[in-house]
Design a protein around this motif. Structure first.
Motif, PDB file in Angstrom:
ATOM      1  N   ALA A   1       0.833  -1.208   0.000  1.00 54.61           N
ATOM      2  CA  ALA A   1       0.000   0.000   0.000  1.00 54.61           C
ATOM      3  C   ALA A   1       0.863   1.252   0.000  1.00 54.61           C
ATOM      4  O   ALA A   1       0.571   2.227  -0.710  1.00 54.61           O
ATOM      5  CB  ALA A   1      -0.929  -0.005   1.211  1.00 54.61           C
ATOM      6  N   VAL A   2       1.950   1.220   0.765  1.00 56.44           N
ATOM      7  CA  VAL A   2       2.829   2.392   0.880  1.00 56.44           C
ATOM      8  C   VAL A   2       3.750   2.514  -0.330  1.00 56.44           C
ATOM      9  O   VAL A   2       3.855   3.584  -0.948  1.00 56.44           O
ATOM     10  CB  VAL A   2       3.664   2.304   2.176  1.00 56.44           C
ATOM     11  CG1 VAL A   2       4.702   3.426   2.215  1.00 56.44           C
ATOM     12  CG2 VAL A   2       2.745   2.373   3.394  1.00 56.44           C
ATOM     13  N   SER A   3       4.415   1.428  -0.711  1.00 54.29           N
ATOM     14  CA  SER A   3       5.409   1.504  -1.782  1.00 54.29           C
ATOM     15  C   SER A   3       4.788   1.748  -3.156  1.00 54.29           C
ATOM     16  O   SER A   3       5.369   2.420  -4.003  1.00 54.29           O
ATOM     17  CB  SER A   3       6.254   0.229  -1.820  1.00 54.29           C
ATOM     18  OG  SER A   3       5.444  -0.911  -2.141  1.00 54.29           O
ATOM     19  N   LYS A   4       3.585   1.194  -3.376  1.00 51.12           N
ATOM     20  CA  LYS A   4       2.929   1.324  -4.673  1.00 51.12           C
ATOM     21  C   LYS A   4       1.811   2.367  -4.685  1.00 51.12           C
ATOM     22  O   LYS A   4       1.222   2.615  -5.730  1.00 51.12           O
ATOM     23  CB  LYS A   4       2.336  -0.024  -5.095  1.00 51.12           C
ATOM     24  CG  LYS A   4       3.344  -1.142  -5.257  1.00 51.12           C
ATOM     25  CD  LYS A   4       2.641  -2.441  -5.649  1.00 51.12           C
ATOM     26  CE  LYS A   4       3.615  -3.585  -5.819  1.00 51.12           C
ATOM     27  NZ  LYS A   4       2.922  -4.853  -6.198  1.00 51.12           N
ATOM     28  N   ASN A   5       1.533   2.956  -3.510  1.00 54.72           N
ATOM     29  CA  ASN A   5       0.356   3.821  -3.365  1.00 54.72           C
ATOM     30  C   ASN A   5      -0.859   3.095  -3.934  1.00 54.72           C
ATOM     31  O   ASN A   5      -1.604   3.599  -4.764  1.00 54.72           O
ATOM     32  CB  ASN A   5       0.555   5.166  -4.061  1.00 54.72           C
ATOM     33  CG  ASN A   5      -0.602   6.122  -3.791  1.00 54.72           C
ATOM     34  OD1 ASN A   5      -1.300   5.998  -2.775  1.00 54.72           O
ATOM     35  ND2 ASN A   5      -0.816   7.068  -4.697  1.00 54.72           N
ATOM     36  N   GLN A   6      -1.045   1.873  -3.465  1.00 50.71           N
ATOM     37  CA  GLN A   6      -2.077   0.985  -3.996  1.00 50.71           C
ATOM     38  C   GLN A   6      -2.970   0.496  -2.855  1.00 50.71           C
ATOM     39  O   GLN A   6      -2.498  -0.073  -1.887  1.00 50.71           O
ATOM     40  CB  GLN A   6      -1.415  -0.217  -4.685  1.00 50.71           C
ATOM     41  CG  GLN A   6      -2.381  -1.199  -5.328  1.00 50.71           C
ATOM     42  CD  GLN A   6      -1.641  -2.382  -5.932  1.00 50.71           C
ATOM     43  OE1 GLN A   6      -1.094  -3.216  -5.215  1.00 50.71           O
ATOM     44  NE2 GLN A   6      -1.629  -2.447  -7.250  1.00 50.71           N
ATOM     45  N   THR A   7      -4.257   0.726  -2.972  1.00 47.40           N
ATOM     46  CA  THR A   7      -5.203   0.270  -1.957  1.00 47.40           C
ATOM     47  C   THR A   7      -5.241  -1.254  -1.931  1.00 47.40           C
ATOM     48  O   THR A   7      -5.376  -1.892  -2.975  1.00 47.40           O
ATOM     49  CB  THR A   7      -6.612   0.818  -2.242  1.00 47.40           C
ATOM     50  OG1 THR A   7      -6.562   2.245  -2.279  1.00 47.40           O
ATOM     51  CG2 THR A   7      -7.586   0.382  -1.159  1.00 47.40           C
ATOM     52  N   GLN A   8      -5.117  -1.818  -0.743  1.00 41.94           N
ATOM     53  CA  GLN A   8      -5.159  -3.264  -0.563  1.00 41.94           C
ATOM     54  C   GLN A   8      -6.497  -3.640   0.072  1.00 41.94           C
ATOM     55  O   GLN A   8      -6.848  -3.133   1.142  1.00 41.94           O
ATOM     56  CB  GLN A   8      -4.004  -3.729   0.321  1.00 41.94           C
ATOM     57  CG  GLN A   8      -2.628  -3.345  -0.207  1.00 41.94           C
ATOM     58  CD  GLN A   8      -2.314  -3.996  -1.545  1.00 41.94           C
ATOM     59  OE1 GLN A   8      -2.600  -5.180  -1.745  1.00 41.94           O
ATOM     60  NE2 GLN A   8      -1.719  -3.248  -2.456  1.00 41.94           N
ATOM     61  N   ILE A   9      -7.234  -4.518  -0.572  1.00 45.96           N
ATOM     62  CA  ILE A   9      -8.588  -4.882  -0.140  1.00 45.96           C
ATOM     63  C   ILE A   9      -8.616  -6.363   0.226  1.00 45.96           C
ATOM     64  O   ILE A   9      -8.045  -7.190  -0.479  1.00 45.96           O
ATOM     65  CB  ILE A   9      -9.604  -4.611  -1.271  1.00 45.96           C
ATOM     66  CG1 ILE A   9      -9.451  -3.188  -1.819  1.00 45.96           C
ATOM     67  CG2 ILE A   9     -11.032  -4.838  -0.779  1.00 45.96           C
ATOM     68  CD1 ILE A   9     -10.251  -2.932  -3.086  1.00 45.96           C
TER      69      ILE A   9
ATOM     70  N   THR B   1     -17.926  -7.826   6.417  1.00 47.16           N
ATOM     71  CA  THR B   1     -17.069  -6.639   6.410  1.00 47.16           C
ATOM     72  C   THR B   1     -16.008  -6.741   5.325  1.00 47.16           C
ATOM     73  O   THR B   1     -15.452  -7.802   5.085  1.00 47.16           O
ATOM     74  CB  THR B   1     -16.380  -6.460   7.788  1.00 47.16           C
ATOM     75  OG1 THR B   1     -17.380  -6.391   8.811  1.00 47.16           O
ATOM     76  CG2 THR B   1     -15.538  -5.202   7.826  1.00 47.16           C
ATOM     77  N   VAL B   2     -15.734  -5.602   4.697  1.00 46.60           N
ATOM     78  CA  VAL B   2     -14.614  -5.485   3.761  1.00 46.60           C
ATOM     79  C   VAL B   2     -13.589  -4.560   4.398  1.00 46.60           C
ATOM     80  O   VAL B   2     -13.931  -3.506   4.940  1.00 46.60           O
ATOM     81  CB  VAL B   2     -15.071  -4.906   2.417  1.00 46.60           C
ATOM     82  CG1 VAL B   2     -13.886  -4.782   1.450  1.00 46.60           C
ATOM     83  CG2 VAL B   2     -16.159  -5.784   1.791  1.00 46.60           C
ATOM     84  N   PHE B   3     -12.313  -4.962   4.353  1.00 42.32           N
ATOM     85  CA  PHE B   3     -11.230  -4.167   4.926  1.00 42.32           C
ATOM     86  C   PHE B   3     -10.354  -3.611   3.813  1.00 42.32           C
ATOM     87  O   PHE B   3     -10.085  -4.297   2.824  1.00 42.32           O
ATOM     88  CB  PHE B   3     -10.371  -5.027   5.852  1.00 42.32           C
ATOM     89  CG  PHE B   3     -11.106  -5.635   7.004  1.00 42.32           C
ATOM     90  CD1 PHE B   3     -11.221  -4.967   8.210  1.00 42.32           C
ATOM     91  CD2 PHE B   3     -11.699  -6.889   6.887  1.00 42.32           C
ATOM     92  CE1 PHE B   3     -11.919  -5.532   9.280  1.00 42.32           C
ATOM     93  CE2 PHE B   3     -12.381  -7.462   7.942  1.00 42.32           C
ATOM     94  CZ  PHE B   3     -12.504  -6.785   9.140  1.00 42.32           C
ATOM     95  N   LEU B   4      -9.895  -2.372   3.992  1.00 44.97           N
ATOM     96  CA  LEU B   4      -9.026  -1.743   2.995  1.00 44.97           C
ATOM     97  C   LEU B   4      -7.878  -1.038   3.706  1.00 44.97           C
ATOM     98  O   LEU B   4      -8.082  -0.378   4.739  1.00 44.97           O
ATOM     99  CB  LEU B   4      -9.793  -0.716   2.149  1.00 44.97           C
ATOM    100  CG  LEU B   4     -11.049  -1.216   1.423  1.00 44.97           C
ATOM    101  CD1 LEU B   4     -12.287  -1.004   2.284  1.00 44.97           C
ATOM    102  CD2 LEU B   4     -11.223  -0.494   0.080  1.00 44.97           C
ATOM    103  N   ILE B   5      -6.675  -1.198   3.172  1.00 45.14           N
ATOM    104  CA  ILE B   5      -5.484  -0.533   3.694  1.00 45.14           C
ATOM    105  C   ILE B   5      -4.977   0.434   2.634  1.00 45.14           C
ATOM    106  O   ILE B   5      -4.887   0.093   1.450  1.00 45.14           O
ATOM    107  CB  ILE B   5      -4.377  -1.543   4.040  1.00 45.14           C
ATOM    108  CG1 ILE B   5      -4.798  -2.436   5.211  1.00 45.14           C
ATOM    109  CG2 ILE B   5      -3.078  -0.830   4.377  1.00 45.14           C
ATOM    110  CD1 ILE B   5      -3.772  -3.514   5.538  1.00 45.14           C
ATOM    111  N   GLY B   6      -4.610   1.649   3.062  1.00 40.79           N
ATOM    112  CA  GLY B   6      -4.083   2.634   2.129  1.00 40.79           C
ATOM    113  C   GLY B   6      -3.116   3.581   2.813  1.00 40.79           C
ATOM    114  O   GLY B   6      -2.738   3.389   3.974  1.00 40.79           O
TER     115      GLY B   6
END
Length: 234
Positions: A162-170, A228-233
């Protein structure tokens, strides 16, 4: 002989909101009399709610879930090969996305059967829409490992991406393990990491919030046994 068509039918995410299919999709679904479903009882309930024209007791329902033997899938495709139009109905949300059915869809392509996805809800996309996290680049990781140490390791890996690619992880979890997963996130992730918790989407008690881990630690929501759906960003 002309093969039938396989219609992919999204279903409601909650009992509070069953009016999920647009008129164009309803016109197709309500004329079908054969379906492949995860659970017959809930499938009949949903079909009744959307006003299917065929009497419920005359519907033909085939079961396809996590317990289905892969060898049985070839049998499910036979009516399609013979020219029958069939609906693949999800238990909740979109079929074949974090949901049984992808093997059937792949086999349909191999048999040159037309696959038609119908418009309807997807909890993953709805959660991403409402999260405020990056919607240009995102990845769905499905279910995380059940074992605690492996789950923590996977969470850290998703955080790095999420941090290195600026990509939301779901990702998602079985509802009865939601609280344990959230606790692992609160203990294992960096305090500045953004996390969206999207719970009971479309239900009357829908809960969707995005906060940093530091903020979540101050007030931990009760999400046990709630889809529930979880997302990291970032």
């Amino acid at each position: 002989m002309t093969a039938g068509k396989l219609y992919l039918i999204p279903s409601s995410l909650s009992e509070d909101h069953t009016a999920v299919l647009p008129q164009s999709a309803l016109e197709i679904v309500t004329t079908l009399d054969e379906f492949i479903v995860e659970n017959e009882k809930t499938a009949r309930h949903f079909l009744k709610a959307i006003g299917i024209k065929t009497p419920l007791q005359t519907l033909t329902l085939h079961t396809l879930n996590e317990h289905t033997n892969p060898n049985e899938i070839s049998k499910l495709i036979e009516p399609l090969v013979s020219g029958k139009n069939i609906g693949l109905l999800s238990e909740a949300g979109a079929p074949a996305v974090a949901d049984p059915g992808s093997d059937l869809v792949r086999l349909a392509h191999e048999k040159d059967i037309q696959v038609i996805p119908l418009i309807g809800p997807s909890s993953i996309i709805l959660a991403l829409m409402a999260s405020g996290l990056n919607g240009q680049s995102f990845s769905f990781a499905g279910y995380l490992p059940k074992e605690k140490n492996e789950r923590l390791k996977k969470l850290k890996e998703l955080e790095r991406q999420a941090v290195s690619k600026n990509q939301t992880q779901i990702f998602i979890e079985a509802p009865y393990r939601n609280q344990h997963l959230l606790e692992d996130m609160l203990s294992g992730l960096d305090k500045t990491t953004l996390v969206c918790v999207a719970c009971n989407i479309t239900a009357n008690d829908e809960f969707i919030k995005t906060k940093s881990i530091e903020e979540w630690r101050k007030a931990v929501p009760e999400i046990n046994k709630k889809p529930t759906v979880f997302l990291i960003g970032k």
